[in-house]
Write a protein that holds these residues in place. Structure first.
Motif, PDB file in Angstrom:
ATOM      1  N   LEU B  68      60.039  26.129   7.877  1.00 14.49           N
ATOM      2  CA  LEU B  68      59.323  24.970   7.333  1.00 14.49           C
ATOM      3  C   LEU B  68      57.941  24.821   7.939  1.00 14.49           C
ATOM      4  CD1 LEU B  68      59.831  22.429   5.532  1.00 14.49           C
ATOM      5  CD2 LEU B  68      60.472  21.266   7.638  1.00 14.49           C
ATOM      6  N   ASP B  69      57.834  25.071   9.229  1.00 13.86           N
ATOM      7  CA  ASP B  69      56.590  24.759   9.945  1.00 13.86           C
ATOM      8  C   ASP B  69      55.719  25.997  10.103  1.00 13.86           C
ATOM      9  OD1 ASP B  69      55.037  22.709  11.222  1.00 13.86           O
ATOM     10  OD2 ASP B  69      55.418  23.728  13.122  1.00 13.86           O
ATOM     11  N   GLY B  70      55.545  26.731   9.005  1.00 20.49           N
ATOM     12  CA  GLY B  70      54.713  27.913   9.080  1.00 20.49           C
ATOM     13  C   GLY B  70      54.628  28.620   7.751  1.00 20.49           C
ATOM     14  N   VAL B  71      54.061  29.814   7.782  1.00 20.74           N
ATOM     15  CA  VAL B  71      53.765  30.533   6.549  1.00 20.74           C
ATOM     16  C   VAL B  71      54.869  31.509   6.141  1.00 20.74           C
ATOM     17  CG1 VAL B  71      51.275  30.301   6.863  1.00 20.74           C
ATOM     18  CG2 VAL B  71      52.457  32.347   7.741  1.00 20.74           C
ATOM     19  N   GLY B  72      55.972  31.538   6.871  1.00 21.60           N
ATOM     20  CA  GLY B  72      57.075  32.409   6.485  1.00 21.60           C
ATOM     21  C   GLY B  72      57.715  31.962   5.189  1.00 21.60           C
ATOM     22  N   GLY B  73      58.320  32.913   4.480  1.00 15.23           N
ATOM     23  CA  GLY B  73      58.904  32.614   3.181  1.00 15.23           C
ATOM     24  C   GLY B  73      60.398  32.373   3.217  1.00 15.23           C
ATOM     25  N   ALA B  74      61.010  32.500   4.409  1.00 14.64           N
ATOM     26  CA  ALA B  74      62.411  32.127   4.620  1.00 14.64           C
ATOM     27  C   ALA B  74      63.406  33.007   3.877  1.00 14.64           C
ATOM     28  CB  ALA B  74      62.643  30.648   4.294  1.00 14.64           C
ATOM     29  N   THR B  75      62.986  34.172   3.408  1.00 16.77           N
ATOM     30  CA  THR B  75      63.923  35.185   2.911  1.00 16.77           C
ATOM     31  C   THR B  75      63.531  36.515   3.556  1.00 16.77           C
ATOM     32  OG1 THR B  75      62.650  36.000   1.009  1.00 16.77           O
ATOM     33  CG2 THR B  75      63.964  34.003   0.670  1.00 16.77           C
ATOM     34  N   PRO B  76      64.473  37.462   3.628  1.00 15.46           N
ATOM     35  CA  PRO B  76      64.122  38.729   4.284  1.00 15.46           C
ATOM     36  C   PRO B  76      62.926  39.429   3.639  1.00 15.46           C
ATOM     37  CG  PRO B  76      66.502  38.539   4.083  1.00 15.46           C
ATOM     38  CD  PRO B  76      65.914  37.374   3.321  1.00 15.46           C
ATOM     39  N   THR B  77      62.771  39.315   2.330  1.00 16.33           N
ATOM     40  CA  THR B  77      61.664  40.016   1.669  1.00 16.33           C
ATOM     41  C   THR B  77      60.358  39.235   1.696  1.00 16.33           C
ATOM     42  OG1 THR B  77      62.458  39.149  -0.437  1.00 16.33           O
ATOM     43  CG2 THR B  77      63.091  41.394   0.116  1.00 16.33           C
ATOM     44  N   THR B  78      60.374  38.012   2.222  1.00 17.67           N
ATOM     45  CA  THR B  78      59.140  37.210   2.278  1.00 17.67           C
ATOM     46  C   THR B  78      58.864  36.717   3.697  1.00 17.67           C
ATOM     47  OG1 THR B  78      60.330  35.169   1.715  1.00 17.67           O
ATOM     48  CG2 THR B  78      59.401  36.419  -0.115  1.00 17.67           C
ATOM     49  N   SER B  79      59.507  37.336   4.680  1.00 21.31           N
ATOM     50  CA  SER B  79      59.251  36.984   6.075  1.00 21.31           C
ATOM     51  C   SER B  79      58.894  38.263   6.838  1.00 21.31           C
ATOM     52  CB  SER B  79      60.470  36.279   6.679  1.00 21.31           C
ATOM     53  OG  SER B  79      60.169  35.757   7.966  1.00 21.31           O
ATOM     54  N   LYS B  80      57.903  38.958   6.300  1.00 19.25           N
ATOM     55  CA  LYS B  80      57.460  40.234   6.845  1.00 19.25           C
ATOM     56  C   LYS B  80      56.002  40.111   7.258  1.00 19.25           C
ATOM     57  CE  LYS B  80      60.472  42.766   3.623  1.00 19.25           C
ATOM     58  NZ  LYS B  80      60.993  44.045   4.073  1.00 19.25           N
ATOM     59  N   ALA B  81      55.599  40.935   8.212  1.00 18.60           N
ATOM     60  CA  ALA B  81      54.206  40.974   8.648  1.00 18.60           C
ATOM     61  C   ALA B  81      53.864  42.402   9.029  1.00 18.60           C
ATOM     62  CB  ALA B  81      53.985  40.052   9.843  1.00 18.60           C
ATOM     63  N   ALA B  82      52.573  42.685   9.052  1.00 13.41           N
ATOM     64  CA  ALA B  82      52.121  43.963   9.598  1.00 13.41           C
ATOM     65  C   ALA B  82      50.760  43.756  10.243  1.00 13.41           C
ATOM     66  CB  ALA B  82      52.058  45.044   8.524  1.00 13.41           C
ATOM     67  N   VAL B  83      50.545  44.490  11.315  1.00  9.26           N
ATOM     68  CA  VAL B  83      49.265  44.470  12.006  1.00  9.26           C
ATOM     69  C   VAL B  83      48.575  45.799  11.724  1.00  9.26           C
ATOM     70  CG1 VAL B  83      48.108  44.316  14.226  1.00  9.26           C
ATOM     71  CG2 VAL B  83      50.166  42.948  13.795  1.00  9.26           C
ATOM     72  N   VAL B  84      47.360  45.713  11.203  1.00  9.25           N
ATOM     73  CA  VAL B  84      46.655  46.890  10.708  1.00  9.25           C
ATOM     74  C   VAL B  84      45.444  47.167  11.593  1.00  9.25           C
ATOM     75  CG1 VAL B  84      45.477  47.884   8.705  1.00  9.25           C
ATOM     76  CG2 VAL B  84      47.399  46.309   8.371  1.00  9.25           C
ATOM     77  N   SER B  85      45.197  48.452  11.838  1.00 11.28           N
ATOM     78  CA  SER B  85      44.011  48.821  12.607  1.00 11.28           C
ATOM     79  C   SER B  85      43.549  50.204  12.178  1.00 11.28           C
ATOM     80  CB  SER B  85      44.326  48.818  14.106  1.00 11.28           C
ATOM     81  OG  SER B  85      45.425  49.664  14.378  1.00 11.28           O
ATOM     82  N   ALA B  86      42.278  50.484  12.432  1.00 12.57           N
ATOM     83  CA  ALA B  86      41.801  51.854  12.249  1.00 12.57           C
ATOM     84  C   ALA B  86      42.592  52.737  13.200  1.00 12.57           C
ATOM     85  CB  ALA B  86      40.308  51.927  12.543  1.00 12.57           C
ATOM     86  N   SER B  87      42.984  53.909  12.723  1.00 11.97           N
ATOM     87  CA  SER B  87      43.853  54.764  13.535  1.00 11.97           C
ATOM     88  C   SER B  87      43.050  55.700  14.426  1.00 11.97           C
ATOM     89  CB  SER B  87      44.768  55.585  12.634  1.00 11.97           C
ATOM     90  OG  SER B  87      45.562  56.447  13.436  1.00 11.97           O
ATOM     91  N   PRO B  88      43.467  55.883  15.671  1.00 12.81           N
ATOM     92  CA  PRO B  88      42.829  56.892  16.520  1.00 12.81           C
ATOM     93  C   PRO B  88      43.343  58.300  16.226  1.00 12.81           C
ATOM     94  CG  PRO B  88      44.568  55.769  17.742  1.00 12.81           C
ATOM     95  CD  PRO B  88      44.505  55.115  16.383  1.00 12.81           C
ATOM     96  N   ALA B  89      44.391  58.395  15.403  1.00  9.27           N
ATOM     97  CA  ALA B  89      45.005  59.710  15.171  1.00  9.27           C
ATOM     98  C   ALA B  89      44.188  60.507  14.160  1.00  9.27           C
ATOM     99  CB  ALA B  89      46.445  59.529  14.674  1.00  9.27           C
TER     100      ALA B  89
END
Lengths: 399, 399
Positions: B68-89
Motif C-alpha cells: 500500500l505504501d509504495g510503488v509495488g504492484g502487490a503481485t509477483p509479476t508487478t513487484s519486480k525491479a532491475a538496476v541498470v548500468s553500462a557494462s564493464p564487460a
C-alpha cells in the motif's frame, strides 16, 4: 526472402507522432489512508469527461483485469484517480473530480467520492503550491465535484514546511504518513433531514421472533444503524470471522430499520450501500488484524461495521462520523457504551486498529464539523506514457 | 488545554531532513511482456546490495502484503525491479541486476532472472540513450548479473527513432508494445551438457502400469520433458481446466524423467522448477484464454506446459526456447507434431495465444541463438519518494 529475425519483427509498423505533453502526462501517486490514487492537474488532462475517461482508461490499462499495460493497481483501492484544479467557488481552495477507474472494464465510475483520496488531495494541494502554507497547520478546503460535497483537510505543516514523510498511521496499515485531519462540514441530516431521524436517541427493535435489540439510527456522514451489541448477546469487539457469522442477522436489522430512515418501503430490501449497520460495545482489550494488542485504555468505543453486506476490515469514514455524532446524543447506544467523559474526541476501536474522530461547533447536540484523523503520503511524481486514447477500443490489438 | 483538533494532530513530530536526491529516486516503470518492472539506473541507487534491498523494500512498501505504501504492484509479476548500468564487460552493453521484491516480506529475492524484464531493459537502454540507435533495429547486449546469463534484445527502432508505443503483442495480453526480439545465446546443454541429454530425439517411457508414452528430453534454455500428447490419448491443445486434471500424471512423467536428466536420483521427487514438463501436439483451431479464435493455420505446434506443478497460462520463455530447439531434432515429438517445413521459425500455440521463436546459427542440429518474439513498453518516468530506508524495520510505526 526474409531471415528468421526479419520475419519475426514486422517492419514498418507506423509509429505514432503526437506532442510530447500529450503522450507524457504528469501525475502524482499518493497514498491517502488505505487507498492509492494518481492525481492529475486539470491543466494536463482534457476538460471533456469523455476524453478524460479515455485518457484514464489508457493510462491505467483499465481494459485489462490485471491493468498490466498501465499504472493502475488492479484492485478497487489502487485503481483510483482524481483531477485537481484551483476552485472558482468562493471559500473553496481546490476542486477535485474523483474517478474510480474500472478494472477490466475499460470504463470509469464517476458518481462516488473517496475520503481517503481527499486526504491525498489535501496534502498534494499544499505540496504542489496550490494552497499557501500557513504555519504548523495548513487548511485546504476541497470541493468534490462528483457530489458537490465540501471537505476540509488540515495538513500537518509543522515548521512551516511540507513534509514528505510522517509518523501518523490509520487503521489497516502500519505505514506512516503526514497527518491530515479530514473534516466533514455539517454532516448531520444530509439524507433524512435530522441527526436522529426517528427523533429518538435509541429504541428497541424486534427483528423476527427474537428478543428486542436496542438500536440508534443516526444520519451524519451517512445514515447508519448502530446496534447495542450487549442487547443482542454480543460484545461489539468481535473478530472479523465472528462478524461474518453475524452478517445475516445484521442484514435483517438494517432491513427492519431502513423504512424508518425513509430508505426503503416496509418489507423491501434496502440497497446495499445505505443504511450502514454495525455493532457497538464498550472498549475491551483485543488484537488487531495487524497483530497488534490494543488495550481497553487505548480507545473509547468498540465498533464492528458491515460494508456492502460484508464485515468492514476497519470502518468507513462516513460511518466514523456517524458514530462520533451519535456519541453526542445522551442515551444513544454509543453514549452508553463509550468511555466517559467524552470531550468531543472519540477513539473508535475497529478490527484494524483505532481511529480518532473529533466533533466541533456542537449546537443542540448537532455537530457542525466532524474531523477524522487520517494520514497521507506522496509516493511518486511521474510522467505517464499514455497510449493513443483517441483510438477506438481494441485498435491497439495486433493486426 | 488543547482543542480537539490540536489534540488530534500531534504537534512537533520531527521531520526528516535528507537530500532531495536521496528521497526522490528516479525510476522508470516498464511493461515487459506480461510483467511490470521498475527500472533504476545504478548511479541513483546504492551499490551495496544490503542498502539497495532496503531502498527497494521502502520504495515498494514491500513489508505490507498489499504494498500500500509504495510503488509495488502487490503481485509477483508487478513487484519486480532491475538496476541498470553500462557494462564493464567486453561485448556487453548493459548490466542489469534483477530484484524480485517480496510482497509482505520486506525482503528481496536476488537469485533469479526474468526474461520479461530483460525485454523492458532492452527498450529502456535504447530509450534512455545507454545504447545508440542503429537504424531500424537496435541490438542491446545485456548481462544479467544475478546469473551471469547474457541475452540480446533486438529493439524495433524503425525510422531510426525510439517508439513509445507499438502494436506487437505477446500471449496473455492484448496490450501492444514495441517489438523486442529476446535472444538466448548458446542455450543448448547448459544444465546437462547436451541438447539431447539422453542422446535420443525421442524415447518411449512407461509410467506406472500404463502403456508407454513418447517423450523428448531437451536441454535448451532449461531442461524440459516434452510428451507426445497423442501417444497418451491427449491432443496438446487442452484447455487450462483439462490441463489441471492432467497435473498428477504429468508430474509422474517428469518424476520418471528427472534421473535421466541428472536432476534427481531415481525414486526421489525432483525440485519443482526443473525439469519443466508439457504436452505437444499438432496445430488445431482453439479459443485462447483471451477469447480469441486461433486457427490451425496461425501456428505450427500446440504446447501445454506446467509451471511449478500447475498449468502455465501461456509458456515460459525458456520452455519456448526448448520447444523450438527440439523442433530441429528429426524424430523429436515436436518435429513429428509440428507443421512442416520448419525454416527455423516456430509459432507455438499456447493457452493464451501464439508466440513465435526463431533458431539461428544451427550447427549439427544445435542452435547457437534462439530468439523469442516479445514486446515492451515504457509506462511512466517517475521520481519515487522513498521513506527513510536506513531506519530499522518498524521504526515508522506510530508512537
Amino acid at each position: 526472402m526474409l531471415g528468421p529475425l526479419e520475419a519475426l519483427i514486422p517492419f514498418g509498423i507506423p509509429c505514432r507522432s503526437r506532442n510530447f505533453s500529450d503522450v507524457h502526462t504528469p501525475a502524482t501517486l499518493v497514498r491517502g489512508g488505505t487507498s492509492k490514487c494518481w492525481l492529475f492537474q486539470q491543466v494536463h488532462v482534457p476538460a471533456d469527461r469523455g476524453a478524460l475517461e479515455k485518457l484514464l482508461v489508457a493510462a491505467y490499462g483499465s481494459a485489462d483485469p490485471v491493468e498490466l499495460d498501465g499504472v493502475g493497481g488492479a484492485t478497487p483501492t489502487t485503481s483510483k484517480a482524481a483531477v485537481v484544479s484551483a476552485s472558482p467557488a468562493s471559500g473553496v481552495d481546490v476542486d477535485y473530480l474523483f474517478a474510480q477507474v474500472g478494472i477490466g472494464t475499460g470504463s470509469v465510475e464517476w458518481t462516488s467520492n473517496c475520503g481517503n483520496c481527499a486526504t491525498g488531495v489535501a496534502l498534494y494541494a499544499v505540496a504542489k503550491g496550490l494552497v499557501p502554507i500557513t504555519g504548523d497547520r495548513t487548511r485546504v478546503v476541497m470541493r468534490n465535484t462528483n457530489t458537490g460535497a465540501v471537505l476540509e483537510g488540515l495538513v500537518d505543516t509543522t515548521g512551516g514546511v511540507v513534509h514528505d514523510f510522517g509518523e501518523q498511521t490509520v487503521p489497516g496499515t502500519r505505514a506512516g504518513g503526514v497527518a491530515v485531519g479530514l473534516t466533514f462540514r455539517g454532516p448531520a441530516g444530509r439524507t433524512t433531514g435530522a441527526l436522529l431521524p426517528t427523533g429518538l436517541p435509541a429504541q428497541d427493535l424486534r427483528v423476527g421472533g427474537a428478543d428486542p435489540v436496542r438500536v440508534t439510527m443516526v444520519d451524519a456522514g451517512a445514515p447508519v444503524v448502530l446496534v447495542d451489541a450487549a442487547s443482542a448477546g454480543h460484545t461489539g469487539s468481535e473478530p472479523l470471522d465472528a462478524m461474518g457469522a453475524l452478517v445475516p442477522w445484521l442484514r435483517s436489522v438494517r432491513h427492519a430499520c431502513a423504512p424508518e430512515l425513509g430508505l426503503a418501503v416496509p418489507g423491501a430490501e434496502p440497497g446495499d450501500a445505505v443504511p450502514k449497520v454495525g455493532l457497538v460495545g464498550p472498549p475491551v482489550a483485543y488484537t488487531s488484524t495487524l497483530g497488534d494488542r490494543v488495550t481497553a485504555d487505548a480507545y473509547d468505543v468498540s465498533v464492528r461495521m458491515l460494508s456492502m453486506n460484508a464485515p468492514h476490515p476497519a470502518i468507513g469514514l462516513t460511518s466514523a462520523v456517524a458514530v462520533a455524532a451519535a456519541a453526542l446524543a445522551e442515551g444513544s447506544v454509543v453514549a452508553r457504551a463509550a468511555r466517559s467523559p467524552r470531550d468531543g474526541r472519540l477513539r473508535i476501536g475497529t478490527p484494524a486498529g483505532v481511529v480518532a474522530v473529533a466533533c466541533e461547533d456542537v449546537r443542540d447536540g448537532v455537530p457542525g464539523r466532524v474531523t477524522v484523523q487520517r494520514a497521507a503520503r506522496l509516493l511518486a511524481d511521474a510522467r505517464i506514457y499514455v497510449p493513443d486514447h483517441a483510438a477506438a477500443p481494441g485498435s491497439r490489438r495486433a493486426a
